[in-house]
Design a protein around this motif. Structure first.
Motif, PDB file in Angstrom:
ATOM      1  N   TYR A 146       0.822  -1.214   0.000  1.00 29.65           N
ATOM      2  CA  TYR A 146       0.000   0.000   0.000  1.00 29.65           C
ATOM      3  C   TYR A 146       0.857   1.265   0.000  1.00 29.65           C
ATOM      4  N   MET A 147       1.966   1.245   0.742  1.00 27.93           N
ATOM      5  CA  MET A 147       2.844   2.416   0.763  1.00 27.93           C
ATOM      6  C   MET A 147       3.452   2.663  -0.617  1.00 27.93           C
ATOM      7  N   ASN A 148       3.770   1.596  -1.333  1.00 26.83           N
ATOM      8  CA  ASN A 148       4.293   1.748  -2.688  1.00 26.83           C
ATOM      9  C   ASN A 148       3.236   2.358  -3.609  1.00 26.83           C
ATOM     10  N   GLU A 149       1.965   1.957  -3.417  1.00 20.15           N
ATOM     11  CA  GLU A 149       0.894   2.520  -4.228  1.00 20.15           C
ATOM     12  C   GLU A 149       0.720   4.013  -3.946  1.00 20.15           C
ATOM     13  N   LEU A 150       0.925   4.411  -2.697  1.00 17.29           N
ATOM     14  CA  LEU A 150       0.892   5.851  -2.371  1.00 17.29           C
ATOM     15  C   LEU A 150       1.997   6.593  -3.103  1.00 17.29           C
ATOM     16  N   HIS A 151       3.163   5.981  -3.194  1.00 15.74           N
ATOM     17  CA  HIS A 151       4.268   6.601  -3.932  1.00 15.74           C
ATOM     18  C   HIS A 151       3.928   6.745  -5.417  1.00 15.74           C
ATOM     19  N   VAL A 152       3.223   5.777  -5.965  1.00 11.65           N
ATOM     20  CA  VAL A 152       2.802   5.853  -7.373  1.00 11.65           C
ATOM     21  C   VAL A 152       1.890   7.061  -7.582  1.00 11.65           C
ATOM     22  N   ILE A 153       0.938   7.244  -6.676  1.00 15.80           N
ATOM     23  CA  ILE A 153       0.027   8.395  -6.770  1.00 15.80           C
ATOM     24  C   ILE A 153       0.804   9.693  -6.650  1.00 15.80           C
ATOM     25  N   ASN A 154       1.736   9.744  -5.706  1.00 12.79           N
ATOM     26  CA  ASN A 154       2.527  10.962  -5.498  1.00 12.79           C
ATOM     27  C   ASN A 154       3.398  11.278  -6.710  1.00 12.79           C
ATOM     28  N   ARG A 155       3.928  10.236  -7.344  1.00  9.88           N
ATOM     29  CA  ARG A 155       4.726  10.474  -8.558  1.00  9.88           C
ATOM     30  C   ARG A 155       3.868  11.073  -9.666  1.00  9.88           C
ATOM     31  N   MET A 176      -9.331  10.217  -4.054  1.00 12.94           N
ATOM     32  CA  MET A 176     -10.171   9.208  -3.411  1.00 12.94           C
ATOM     33  C   MET A 176      -9.378   7.933  -3.149  1.00 12.94           C
ATOM     34  N   LEU A 177      -8.554   7.550  -4.123  1.00 21.82           N
ATOM     35  CA  LEU A 177      -7.754   6.335  -3.977  1.00 21.82           C
ATOM     36  C   LEU A 177      -6.746   6.501  -2.843  1.00 21.82           C
ATOM     37  N   ARG A 178      -6.155   7.682  -2.719  1.00 18.33           N
ATOM     38  CA  ARG A 178      -5.215   7.951  -1.629  1.00 18.33           C
ATOM     39  C   ARG A 178      -5.919   7.821  -0.279  1.00 18.33           C
ATOM     40  N   ASP A 179      -7.137   8.381  -0.191  1.00 17.85           N
ATOM     41  CA  ASP A 179      -7.914   8.262   1.049  1.00 17.85           C
ATOM     42  C   ASP A 179      -8.141   6.798   1.412  1.00 17.85           C
ATOM     43  N   PHE A 180      -8.487   6.002   0.407  1.00 17.81           N
ATOM     44  CA  PHE A 180      -8.760   4.589   0.639  1.00 17.81           C
ATOM     45  C   PHE A 180      -7.511   3.857   1.140  1.00 17.81           C
ATOM     46  N   ILE A 181      -6.383   4.124   0.492  1.00 18.82           N
ATOM     47  CA  ILE A 181      -5.139   3.446   0.873  1.00 18.82           C
ATOM     48  C   ILE A 181      -4.724   3.836   2.288  1.00 18.82           C
ATOM     49  N   ILE A 182      -4.819   5.122   2.604  1.00 13.84           N
ATOM     50  CA  ILE A 182      -4.458   5.591   3.948  1.00 13.84           C
ATOM     51  C   ILE A 182      -5.342   4.925   4.997  1.00 13.84           C
ATOM     52  N   LYS A 183      -6.608   4.772   4.670  1.00 12.31           N
ATOM     53  CA  LYS A 183      -7.543   4.106   5.586  1.00 12.31           C
ATOM     54  C   LYS A 183      -7.105   2.665   5.826  1.00 12.31           C
ATOM     55  N   ARG A 184      -6.733   1.957   4.764  1.00 11.54           N
ATOM     56  CA  ARG A 184      -6.290   0.565   4.911  1.00 11.54           C
ATOM     57  C   ARG A 184      -5.004   0.478   5.745  1.00 11.54           C
ATOM     58  N   VAL A 185      -4.076   1.387   5.504  1.00  9.91           N
ATOM     59  CA  VAL A 185      -2.822   1.378   6.256  1.00  9.91           C
ATOM     60  C   VAL A 185      -3.081   1.662   7.725  1.00  9.91           C
ATOM     61  N   ARG A 186      -3.978   2.606   8.005  1.00 10.82           N
ATOM     62  CA  ARG A 186      -4.328   2.904   9.401  1.00 10.82           C
ATOM     63  C   ARG A 186      -4.877   1.666  10.101  1.00 10.82           C
ATOM     64  N   LEU A 187      -5.735   0.933   9.405  1.00 11.71           N
ATOM     65  CA  LEU A 187      -6.303  -0.280   9.991  1.00 11.71           C
ATOM     66  C   LEU A 187      -5.204  -1.290  10.336  1.00 11.71           C
ATOM     67  N   LEU A 188      -4.233  -1.405   9.469  1.00  8.70           N
ATOM     68  CA  LEU A 188      -3.150  -2.362   9.703  1.00  8.70           C
ATOM     69  C   LEU A 188      -2.300  -1.976  10.911  1.00  8.70           C
ATOM     70  N   TYR A 189      -2.075  -0.673  11.103  1.00 14.01           N
ATOM     71  CA  TYR A 189      -1.251  -0.229  12.209  1.00 14.01           C
ATOM     72  C   TYR A 189      -2.024  -0.165  13.525  1.00 14.01           C
ATOM     73  N   GLN A 190      -3.332   0.067  13.440  1.00 16.40           N
ATOM     74  CA  GLN A 190      -4.125   0.212  14.662  1.00 16.40           C
ATOM     75  C   GLN A 190      -4.302  -1.113  15.387  1.00 16.40           C
ATOM     76  N   LYS A 191      -4.630  -2.163  14.648  1.00 16.13           N
ATOM     77  CA  LYS A 191      -4.895  -3.457  15.277  1.00 16.13           C
ATOM     78  C   LYS A 191      -4.212  -4.553  14.470  1.00 16.13           C
ATOM     79  N   VAL A 192      -2.917  -4.579  14.587  1.00 18.33           N
ATOM     80  CA  VAL A 192      -2.128  -5.524  13.805  1.00 18.33           C
ATOM     81  C   VAL A 192      -2.530  -6.957  14.123  1.00 18.33           C
ATOM     82  N   GLU A 193      -2.851  -7.223  15.397  1.00 19.21           N
ATOM     83  CA  GLU A 193      -3.120  -8.605  15.793  1.00 19.21           C
ATOM     84  C   GLU A 193      -4.391  -9.150  15.157  1.00 19.21           C
ATOM     85  N   LEU A 194      -5.318  -8.276  14.756  1.00 14.05           N
ATOM     86  CA  LEU A 194      -6.557  -8.756  14.144  1.00 14.05           C
ATOM     87  C   LEU A 194      -6.358  -9.157  12.696  1.00 14.05           C
TER      88      LEU A 194
END
Length: 294
Positions: A100-109, A170-188
């Motif tokens: 997901y972080m790589n996809e954010l870099h693609v958008i930023n490029r 919109m795609l950036r918002d979606f990716i950031i949301k997914r990354v937040r979920l991964l960092y918030q509750k990694v164990e789930l």
């Protein structure tokens, strides 16, 4: 300008996308039906423009700067998010985060490649609107449109790239949301988090929530008026499981409205409440008349 008709068509498109995919920000379940919906909506928009052409250049610019990109951005978005989710790696959560972080870099490029135009888009500049958004000034190969065939009179130099900017926001918002979920509750894990996420969810346009947020903020009803707009936006995000990361960008959309009310959704709420009360009062009067007659 047919602003009400445009809004009705746009709302209908979003409703269809929701019915197809379940959640508008995860429009990947059925790509062919989603694309049929967006293409049909764009065709209807084009026919509407033919039937009721803009009266002057200002209306033409408004249509191709704001109206058409708003529709076309969803066509681009459903394609991008479909491929984004299909390509999520099967592996550790660290691998998924890296993806997901790589996809954010693609958008930023992409936005860096078109930095001047993206800044023009973000700041709502107007100095080059005639060059950018009048069909009569369209050049042969505008940015990002080298391989796109469009009907004459339904494209300008910048409407497509502005649609792409909106889609990538919109795609950036979606990716950031997914990354937040991964960092918030990694164990789930991401899958279990997504399954348990939504109890209440927002089925309208995000900009409607921004109207609501600014309405609450400017009437000073939260915490005795001490709550900041960011606090209110965050509360709506957490309550309705929606990402409003582009809140200020959406507020700019509200400020740009010319023939539609700045408080379109709040006006709709007010009208719905008045209608409900009027209907209830009318029903009570009818019951009283029936009782008196008996």
């Amino acid at each position: 300008m047919l602003s009400i008709e445009y809004e009705t068509l746009y709302s209908s498109m979003l409703e269809q996308l929701q019915n197809i995919n379940g959640a508008l920000d995860e429009a990947a379940n059925n790509l062919s039906d989603s694309l049929y919906c967006t293409v049909s909506s764009l065709q209807s928009l084009r026919e509407m423009l033919k039937k009721y052409p803009p009266e002057d250049e200002a209306e033409q610019i408004y249509f191709f700067k704001y109206v058409k990109p708003k529709f076309q951005s969803w066509h681009i978005y459903v394609i991008e998010i479909h491929h984004l989710l299909l390509s999520v790696p099967i592996g550790t959560e660290q691998m998924i985060r890296d993806y997901y972080m790589n996809e954010l870099h693609v958008i930023n490029r992409f936005t860096q490649r078109y930095a001047f135009y993206y800044q023009y888009y973000l700041t709502n500049e107007t100095s080059k609107d005639a060059d950018f958004f009048l069909p009569s000034n369209k050049t042969e190969f505008p940015p990002e449109q080298e391989n796109i065939v469009v009907e004459a009179g339904f494209a300008t130099n910048m409407d497509f790239i502005f649609a792409k900017f909106r889609a990538f926001d919109m795609l950036r918002d979606f990716i950031i949301k997914r990354v937040r979920l991964l960092y918030q509750k990694v164990e789930l894990g991401i899958l279990s988090e997504l399954v348990t996420a939504r109890k209440f969810w927002w089925s309208g346009d995000k900009v409607e929530l921004i109207e609501l947020a600014y309405g609450i903020y400017h009437t000073h009803r939260f915490n005795g008026g001490a709550a900041e707009i960011n606090d209110i936006v965050q509360w709506l995000e957490e309550s309705l499981h929606v990402d409003l990361g582009q809140a200020y960008r959406m507020f700019l959309d509200i400020r740009r409205r010319k023939t539609v009310s700045y408080t379109k959704y709040l006006d709709e709420m007010s009208a719905a409440i008045h209608h409900h009360i009027d209907e209830s009062n009318s029903l009570k009067r009818k019951k009283k008349k029936v009782l008196r007659s008996t």
